[in-house]
Design an enzyme around this catalytic site. Structure first.
Site, PDB file in Angstrom:
ATOM      1  N   LYS A 209       0.846  -1.196   0.000  1.00  0.00           N
ATOM      2  CA  LYS A 209       0.000   0.000   0.000  1.00  0.00           C
ATOM      3  C   LYS A 209       0.883   1.249   0.000  1.00  0.00           C
ATOM      4  O   LYS A 209       0.699   2.153  -0.797  1.00  0.00           O
ATOM      5  CB  LYS A 209      -0.928  -0.038   1.219  1.00  0.00           C
ATOM      6  CG  LYS A 209      -1.827   1.163   1.322  1.00  0.00           C
ATOM      7  CD  LYS A 209      -2.727   1.048   2.539  1.00  0.00           C
ATOM      8  CE  LYS A 209      -3.399   2.392   2.792  1.00  0.00           C
ATOM      9  NZ  LYS A 209      -4.201   2.396   4.003  1.00  0.00           N
ATOM     10  N   GLU A 215      10.831  -4.631   4.094  1.00  0.00           N
ATOM     11  CA  GLU A 215      10.886  -6.055   3.749  1.00  0.00           C
ATOM     12  C   GLU A 215      10.491  -6.255   2.279  1.00  0.00           C
ATOM     13  O   GLU A 215      11.141  -6.980   1.528  1.00  0.00           O
ATOM     14  CB  GLU A 215       9.916  -6.862   4.619  1.00  0.00           C
ATOM     15  CG  GLU A 215      10.294  -6.952   6.081  1.00  0.00           C
ATOM     16  CD  GLU A 215       9.639  -5.863   6.924  1.00  0.00           C
ATOM     17  OE1 GLU A 215       9.444  -4.735   6.408  1.00  0.00           O
ATOM     18  OE2 GLU A 215       9.337  -6.143   8.101  1.00  0.00           O
ATOM     19  N   GLY A 270      -4.580  -1.806   5.246  1.00  0.00           N
ATOM     20  CA  GLY A 270      -3.824  -2.963   4.747  1.00  0.00           C
ATOM     21  C   GLY A 270      -4.490  -4.289   5.064  1.00  0.00           C
ATOM     22  O   GLY A 270      -4.656  -5.155   4.204  1.00  0.00           O
ATOM     23  N   ARG A 271      -4.924  -4.444   6.311  1.00  0.00           N
ATOM     24  CA  ARG A 271      -5.486  -5.743   6.713  1.00  0.00           C
ATOM     25  C   ARG A 271      -6.934  -5.930   6.250  1.00  0.00           C
ATOM     26  O   ARG A 271      -7.566  -6.942   6.539  1.00  0.00           O
ATOM     27  CB  ARG A 271      -5.351  -5.938   8.233  1.00  0.00           C
ATOM     28  CG  ARG A 271      -5.903  -4.803   9.069  1.00  0.00           C
ATOM     29  CD  ARG A 271      -5.457  -4.900  10.525  1.00  0.00           C
ATOM     30  NE  ARG A 271      -5.865  -3.736  11.309  1.00  0.00           N
ATOM     31  CZ  ARG A 271      -5.175  -2.616  11.391  1.00  0.00           C
ATOM     32  NH1 ARG A 271      -4.039  -2.492  10.741  1.00  0.00           N
ATOM     33  NH2 ARG A 271      -5.601  -1.619  12.136  1.00  0.00           N
ATOM     34  N   GLU A 356      -3.893  -6.555  15.193  1.00  0.00           N
ATOM     35  CA  GLU A 356      -3.395  -5.248  14.748  1.00  0.00           C
ATOM     36  C   GLU A 356      -4.518  -4.204  14.853  1.00  0.00           C
ATOM     37  O   GLU A 356      -4.259  -3.022  15.044  1.00  0.00           O
ATOM     38  CB  GLU A 356      -2.852  -5.323  13.309  1.00  0.00           C
ATOM     39  CG  GLU A 356      -1.849  -4.207  12.994  1.00  0.00           C
ATOM     40  CD  GLU A 356      -1.142  -4.354  11.654  1.00  0.00           C
ATOM     41  OE1 GLU A 356      -1.816  -4.252  10.613  1.00  0.00           O
ATOM     42  OE2 GLU A 356       0.086  -4.563  11.648  1.00  0.00           O
ATOM     43  N   HIS A 387      -4.165 -32.911  18.733  1.00  0.00           N
ATOM     44  CA  HIS A 387      -3.017 -33.712  19.167  1.00  0.00           C
ATOM     45  C   HIS A 387      -1.860 -32.817  19.559  1.00  0.00           C
ATOM     46  O   HIS A 387      -0.703 -33.240  19.573  1.00  0.00           O
ATOM     47  CB  HIS A 387      -2.620 -34.685  18.051  1.00  0.00           C
ATOM     48  CG  HIS A 387      -3.723 -35.645  17.751  1.00  0.00           C
ATOM     49  ND1 HIS A 387      -3.878 -36.851  18.413  1.00  0.00           N
ATOM     50  CD2 HIS A 387      -4.787 -35.540  16.914  1.00  0.00           C
ATOM     51  CE1 HIS A 387      -4.952 -37.455  17.973  1.00  0.00           C
ATOM     52  NE2 HIS A 387      -5.541 -36.670  17.062  1.00  0.00           N
ATOM     53  N   LYS A 515      10.033  -0.334  13.553  1.00  0.00           N
ATOM     54  CA  LYS A 515      10.550   0.047  12.221  1.00  0.00           C
ATOM     55  C   LYS A 515      11.598   1.142  12.375  1.00  0.00           C
ATOM     56  O   LYS A 515      12.662   1.094  11.744  1.00  0.00           O
ATOM     57  CB  LYS A 515       9.415   0.554  11.327  1.00  0.00           C
ATOM     58  CG  LYS A 515       8.412  -0.497  10.905  1.00  0.00           C
ATOM     59  CD  LYS A 515       7.362   0.125   9.965  1.00  0.00           C
ATOM     60  CE  LYS A 515       6.204  -0.810   9.722  1.00  0.00           C
ATOM     61  NZ  LYS A 515       5.114  -0.210   8.972  1.00  0.00           N
TER      62      LYS A 515
HETATM   63  O1  F6P Z   1       2.855  -4.085   9.891  1.00  0.00           O
HETATM   64  C1  F6P Z   1       2.416  -2.816   9.649  1.00  0.00           C
HETATM   65  C2  F6P Z   1       1.805  -2.681   8.298  1.00  0.00           C
HETATM   66  O2  F6P Z   1       1.656  -1.317   8.075  1.00  0.00           O
HETATM   67  C3  F6P Z   1       0.479  -3.411   8.142  1.00  0.00           C
HETATM   68  O3  F6P Z   1      -0.594  -2.724   8.676  1.00  0.00           O
HETATM   69  C4  F6P Z   1       0.416  -3.560   6.671  1.00  0.00           C
HETATM   70  O4  F6P Z   1      -0.542  -4.506   6.296  1.00  0.00           O
HETATM   71  C5  F6P Z   1       1.835  -3.994   6.382  1.00  0.00           C
HETATM   72  O5  F6P Z   1       2.616  -3.212   7.256  1.00  0.00           O
HETATM   73  C6  F6P Z   1       2.296  -3.823   4.964  1.00  0.00           C
HETATM   74  O6  F6P Z   1       2.218  -2.493   4.550  1.00  0.00           O
HETATM   75  P1  F6P Z   1       2.353  -2.097   3.024  1.00  0.00           P
HETATM   76  O7  F6P Z   1       1.237  -2.728   2.286  1.00  0.00           O
HETATM   77  O8  F6P Z   1       2.286  -0.616   3.025  1.00  0.00           O
HETATM   78  O9  F6P Z   1       3.683  -2.598   2.540  1.00  0.00           O
END
Ligand code: F6P
Length: 551
Positions: A209, A215, A270-271, A356, A387, A515
């Site tokens: 987003k 990452e 995002g979620r 979250e 189990h 972060k």
């Molecule tokens: O972990 C924090 C967060 O901002 C989440 O809310 C989001 O889903 C994820 O990082 C990924 O964010 P982006 O889609 O901006 O890379």
């Protein structure tokens, strides 16, 4: 947790029903669930709901009519109906980020959207065209090869939703195209995925987003190098990389062709974003018709949520039972137990959605909370969990409400597998409810040949307190519609709870500090200079890393 200067006069524990609920909890704390069925022969029917293809049985809960009425009263006193309308109307309910919350608009049917949301349709049309081009082979790799593998690079909401749904809808996959997910910055994730793939036939979706997530950008850069190390021409990127993002400038700066960008919007969190172009891997795996059916299933749940009375409203009932257990019974966690192998990733997905969203400590309008909020979400698919950790659910000292999820039919009918699976699911909720008393336990030991004295002594080890609550969610079949409805059900459940608790379910400031600190620590790992600017523990661990990875 406590703050005597809490400025929010609307704290939930000041609602009149809150103290009534506390008193009611005391009054029924020794009431066995099983007795409630004896007292009311219609309980199973009364305490079940049907909506959007989902059957919810909530009869095995420590709740009665008085408790349900009080919970509905709490929802009213907290202004739930007005907050739901405010969300649907597109008010800026994510006030800490000054954003609307409009994931429901992403599953509205064509033509229903207000003018300013019409570009949702345009993005759906863009996805439809793209998916058709990939499926037909019209979209080819740089060297003219057909695309056989799609790799979604994203993390959090840009991974968990599409990943879970893609797995859950495996029986609906189109042949000939494999969809993979890379999220972790650990190179093992990307390396293991790329090992088997051919650059000429691989398409990457960079899903972010913000397009600032380290990452994702680290993985996307390495993926581009992998591609170019084989295809050796920058122009190849346009045929092998597409992106989904709000941040069009940053995507272009990364080198992705403007035609290959699927836009999204600030007003989808995002979620909550799998319904947007973040769902592109789902559409590629299953086809646009199934992606649209997923959206339609969610829309049916949205409709139910917006219109059903509180006491017949599935997300509201599930949310209020959660509030009941967390705030009045001391539950700290919630188990999600899906008896469907295709829902292997469901609990992981709900972890982000719930934790979250509702893992918050401040009121929406400022001040610290005086009550608990979101639970720890955990679980595993049945029967595997039986189990593993069900022992704790049955005999441990914790109070853990559980959601069981199961389908009436299997995508893989094979002998008695499905009846066994279904029987296990029912047995677990029934065992949690009934437990086993000392007399029963001693009798079992005697039947095993133990003396009366031994049986009496050992009985405690077999005693199961029982009276442990659960919901059972049943779908006829796990398909795009029912899955869409199931996801929307949990989305709305989480939202309802946030309203009761007076928190913002749609921000996530708590992830920022880590972060920020990572952006300070990472340079310290990749420099020759000795680092002493952090705390002694962190300094020592940095030195340890550098001794194994000399610069
Ligand atoms: O972990 C924090 C967060 O901002 C989440 O809310 C989001 O889903 C994820 O990082 C990924 O964010 P982006 O889609 O901006 O890379």
């Amino acid at each position: 947790m406590t703050n005597s200067t809490n400025p929010d006069a609307k704290a939930p524990n000041q609602a009149p029903s809150w103290s009534a609920l506390a008193a009611h909890q005391k009054a029924i704390s020794n009431q066995p669930i099983a007795d409630l069925f004896t007292q009311d022969s219609a309980r199973a029917e009364k305490y079940s709901l049907k909506a959007a293809g989902i059957h919810l049985d909530f009869a095995k809960n420590r709740i009665d009519d008085v408790g349900l009425t009080l919970l509905a009263q709490l929802a009213k006193e907290r202004g739930l109906a007005e907050r739901v309308k405010a969300m649907y109307r597109g008010e800026t309910i994510n006030s800490t980020e000054k954003r609307q919350v409009l994931h429901v608009a992403l599953r509205s049917q064509l033509g229903e959207l207000p003018e300013h949301l019409r570009d949702v349709d345009a993005v759906i049309a863009q996805m439809t065209e793209f998916v058709a081009a990939v499926h037909s082979g019209q979209w080819q790799g740089f060297t003219g090869e057909t695309i056989t593998d799609v790799v979604n690079i994203g993390i959090g909401g840009s991974d968990l939703g599409p990943n879970m749904v893609t797995q859950a809808l495996t029986p609906f996959h189109k042949p000939g195209l494999r969809v993979h997910f890379v999220s972790n910055v650990d190179a093992s994730d990307l390396s293991e995925t790329l090992k088997e793939l051919s650059p000429a036939r691989t398409l990457f979706i960079v899903a972010s987003k913000t397009f600032t997530t380290t990452e994702t950008l680290t993985n996307a850069n390495s993926a581009r190098q992998w591609l170019l190390s084989s295809l050796a021409d920058e122009a190849a990127v346009a045929k092998h990389f597409v992106a989904v993002s709000v941040n069009l400038e940053k995507v272009k700066a990364f080198g992705i062709d403007a035609n290959n960008i699927f836009p999204m919007w600030d007003w989808v969190g995002g979620r909550y974003s799998l319904w947007s172009a973040i769902g592109l891997p789902i559409a590629l795996a299953c086809g646009m018709d199934h992606f649209n059916a997923l959206r339609a299933g969610a829309a049916a749940m949205d409709e139910h949520f917006a219109s059903a009375p509180l006491t017949e409203n599935m997300p509201v009932i599930m949310a209020m039972l959660g509030v009941w257990y967390i705030n009045f019974w001391g539950a700290e966690s919630q188990a999600i137990l899906a008896y469907d192998h295709y829902l292997n990733a469901f609990t992981k997905y709900i972890q982000q959605l719930d934790m979250e969203s509702n893992g918050k400590g401040a009121y929406l309008h400022g001040g610290y909370l005086e009550h608990h909020t979101g639970p720890v979400i955990w679980g595993e698919v049945g029967t595997n969990g039986q189990h593993s950790f069900h022992q704790l659910l049955h005999q441990g000292t914790r109070f853990v409400p559980a959601d069981f999820i199961v389908s009436l039919t299997s995508h893989n009918p094979l002998g008695q597998h499905h009846s066994q699976l279904f029987a296990n699911c029912l047995s677990q909720s029934r065992a949690l409810m009934l437990g086993k008393n000392e007399t029963q336990a001693a009798a079992e030991f005697k039947a095993m040949g133990y003396s009366a004295a031994e049986a009496k002594q050992l009985a405690h080890h077999k005693v199961m307190p029982g009276n442990r609550p659960s919901n059972t969610l049943v779908v006829n079949s796990l398909n795009p519609e029912t899955l869409g409805a199931l996801i929307a059900l949990y989305e709305h459940k989480v939202f309802v709870q946030s309203v009761i608790w007076g928190i913002n379910a749609f921000d996530q400031w708590g992830v920022e500090l880590g972060k920020q600190l990572c952006s300070e620590i990472h340079p310290a790992l990749v420099t020759q200079a000795d680092i002493e600017k952090f705390d002694p523990s962190t300094n020592a661990l940095i030195a340890l890393y550098k001794s194994a990875n000399p610069q």
